[in-house]
Design an enzyme around this catalytic site. Structure first.
Site, PDB file in Angstrom:
ATOM      1  N   GLU A   1      -3.441   7.384  -4.077  1.00  0.00           N
ATOM      2  CA  GLU A   1      -3.256   6.096  -3.423  1.00  0.00           C
ATOM      3  C   GLU A   1      -2.974   5.018  -4.473  1.00  0.00           C
ATOM      4  O   GLU A   1      -3.607   5.001  -5.521  1.00  0.00           O
ATOM      5  CB  GLU A   1      -4.559   5.778  -2.685  1.00  0.00           C
ATOM      6  CG  GLU A   1      -4.487   4.662  -1.696  1.00  0.00           C
ATOM      7  CD  GLU A   1      -5.855   4.411  -1.045  1.00  0.00           C
ATOM      8  OE1 GLU A   1      -6.091   4.939   0.048  1.00  0.00           O
ATOM      9  OE2 GLU A   1      -6.671   3.703  -1.634  1.00  0.00           O
TER      10      GLU A   1
ATOM     11  N   TYR B   1       0.855  -1.189   0.000  1.00  0.00           N
ATOM     12  CA  TYR B   1       0.000   0.000   0.000  1.00  0.00           C
ATOM     13  C   TYR B   1       0.890   1.237   0.000  1.00  0.00           C
ATOM     14  O   TYR B   1       1.877   1.316   0.729  1.00  0.00           O
ATOM     15  CB  TYR B   1      -0.892   0.038   1.250  1.00  0.00           C
ATOM     16  CG  TYR B   1      -1.685   1.327   1.350  1.00  0.00           C
ATOM     17  CD1 TYR B   1      -2.981   1.383   0.872  1.00  0.00           C
ATOM     18  CD2 TYR B   1      -1.118   2.489   1.869  1.00  0.00           C
ATOM     19  CE1 TYR B   1      -3.712   2.570   0.922  1.00  0.00           C
ATOM     20  CE2 TYR B   1      -1.829   3.679   1.920  1.00  0.00           C
ATOM     21  CZ  TYR B   1      -3.125   3.710   1.446  1.00  0.00           C
ATOM     22  OH  TYR B   1      -3.823   4.881   1.483  1.00  0.00           O
TER      23      TYR B   1
END
Ligand code: GDP
Ligand code: MN
Length: 397
Positions: free
Chosen positions: A188, A100
């Site tokens: 993101e 992530y």
């Protein structure tokens, strides 16, 4: 303003962040064509929401026929209310590990923050709750540079294999650069995939830009990225308000809120709740609205079948109560009022506002029939109570 995955990935590519080489498709036949060319592929629903994987919006296909069958289902799917109109077709990745990586704004600290984790592919909020020690956060002053050693430090803590630390750091720097260059609110990559061939690649994108800075980014328009994109999340009335430049939100109640600025709007909301009512909307007239705009604001409320009464509270600051009264009269003459309305004016030019209403009433009592108006002599509590009462009398409760 949220971007679609494929749009976010276009920006990634522009900054040198590796992405799969994909294609958009809007029909099952186009999907068939794309997969015939690409080979084993991921079919990814392009909707403005996350959690597509969990909702069944991301499928893997080995060949074109299988892909066409899957596409048929995907095009019939609604994900959190969003219809799937386009699929992004990408070569299927052989995943070794998922990471992530995100950049966002820490509003409380006035800083930018890079968030990274070796636990990718899943909800980062979930990881934050269950195993906070697996998340790396590093804050930067708004205008501070991101040095290579900072990026390397983050990459190490993400737990990438040793030979991937440099490539990961480079992606971190590029993402940070993109965040700033496009006035983003959040970017993101989840997951950032390490393939079995040892390559890091952005398998997903989530990008949210600041609407107020779009004027600085003409290249987005050239890429076909325009403000339309958040429309999917707006009600038709919110869309109409937006096109008239009126900050407006639909709520669940039955009292149309017609306040002055945002502050008065919030306070009015509290007052209405306090007296047992429910606002049908939130609205901000913005500084110094012209009478024509005031009239448009009222049309939004009067045309809403849920609205049973209208609460108007004007505090004239920069804006003037006489302009406010004039706007109300334009509305009454051009559109007409179908619901009871109670309103109060205080502050800048309130006496003139009240005088304009009194005169209009003398001239044409029918025009003002449904309007109860007050000046500073009547406390806001009374106006709020009265609005709730009117809504209840008019069939709401
Ligand atoms: P989201 O659920 O909306 O965040 O959509 P993602 O694009 O993140 O896809 C969800 C999940 O599908 C990812 O976490 C991956 O595990 C998986 N996925 C996405 N693309 C591929 C791919 O090309 N190959 C494989 N094997 N899995 C993929
Ligand atoms: Mn994702």
């Amino acid at each position: 303003m949220r971007l679609y995955e494929f749009e976010g990935k276009k920006l990634f590519a522009q900054f040198g962040i590796p992405i799969p080489n994909g294609k958009l498709a809007s029909t099952p036949d186009e999907v068939w064509e794309a997969v015939k060319e690409i080979g084993p592929a991921a079919l990814k629903s392009q909707v403005l929401t996350g959690g597509r994987g969990k909702a069944g919006g991301v499928k893997l296909a080995d060949g074109p026929n299988e892909a066409r069958t899957l596409a048929n289902d995907l095009f019939a799917l609604k994900i959190k209310g969003f219809p799937v109109e386009r699929l992004l077709i990408e070569p299927k990745l052989e995943i070794e590990k998922e990471f992530y990586l995100g950049v966002t704004i820490d509003r409380a600290a006035y800083k930018l923050v890079i968030i990274a984790s070796g636990e990718g592919g899943v909800d980062i909020e979930e990881t934050a709750e269950k195993s906070p020690e697996k998340i790396v956060r590093k804050s930067f002053a708004i205008d501070a540079p991101l040095y290579t050693f900072d990026a390397l430090g983050i990459a190490k803590k993400m737990d990438v294999p040793h030979d991937q630390i440099k490539p990961a750091a480079s992606i971190i720097q590029k993402l940070f650069k993109m965040f700033r260059a496009y006035d983003a609110k959040m970017v993101e990559i989840n997951p950032l995939v390490l393939t079995t061939n040892g390559e890091l690649i952005a398998a997903d994108s989530r990008v949210s830009l600041d609407d107020d800075s779009l004027f600085r980014h003409h290249d987005l328009t050239e890429m076909g990225i325009e403000k339309r994109h958040e429309e999917g999340e707006m009600t038709p009335r919110e869309r109409k308000a937006d096109s008239d430049g009126i900050p407006y939100l639909d709520l669940d109640g039955n009292i149309g809120m017609f306040p002055g600025g945002a502050g008065f709007g919030i306070m009015g909301n509290d007052f209405i709740h306090h007296y047992g009512g429910e606002p049908a909307n939130f609205m901000d007239s913005g500084g110094g609205p012209k009478p024509e705009r005031i009239a448009k604001m009222l049309v939004l409320l009067d045309d809403n079948p849920k609205v049973k009464a209208i609460f108007g509270a004007r505090f004239g600051g920069i804006s003037r109560c006489d302009d406010f009264a004039k706007g109300v009269l334009i509305f009454l003459r051009d559109h007409g009022l179908s619901k009871p309305m109670v309103m109060r004016m205080t502050g800048n030019m309130w006496e003139e506002g009240v005088r304009i209403f009194e005169e209009a009433k003398k001239e044409d009592p029918k025009l003002m029939e449904k309007v109860e108006f007050h000046g500073i002599e009547t406390p806001i509590e009374e106006i709020s109570k009265r609005a709730v009462e009117l809504a209840n009398q008019n069939g709401g409760n």
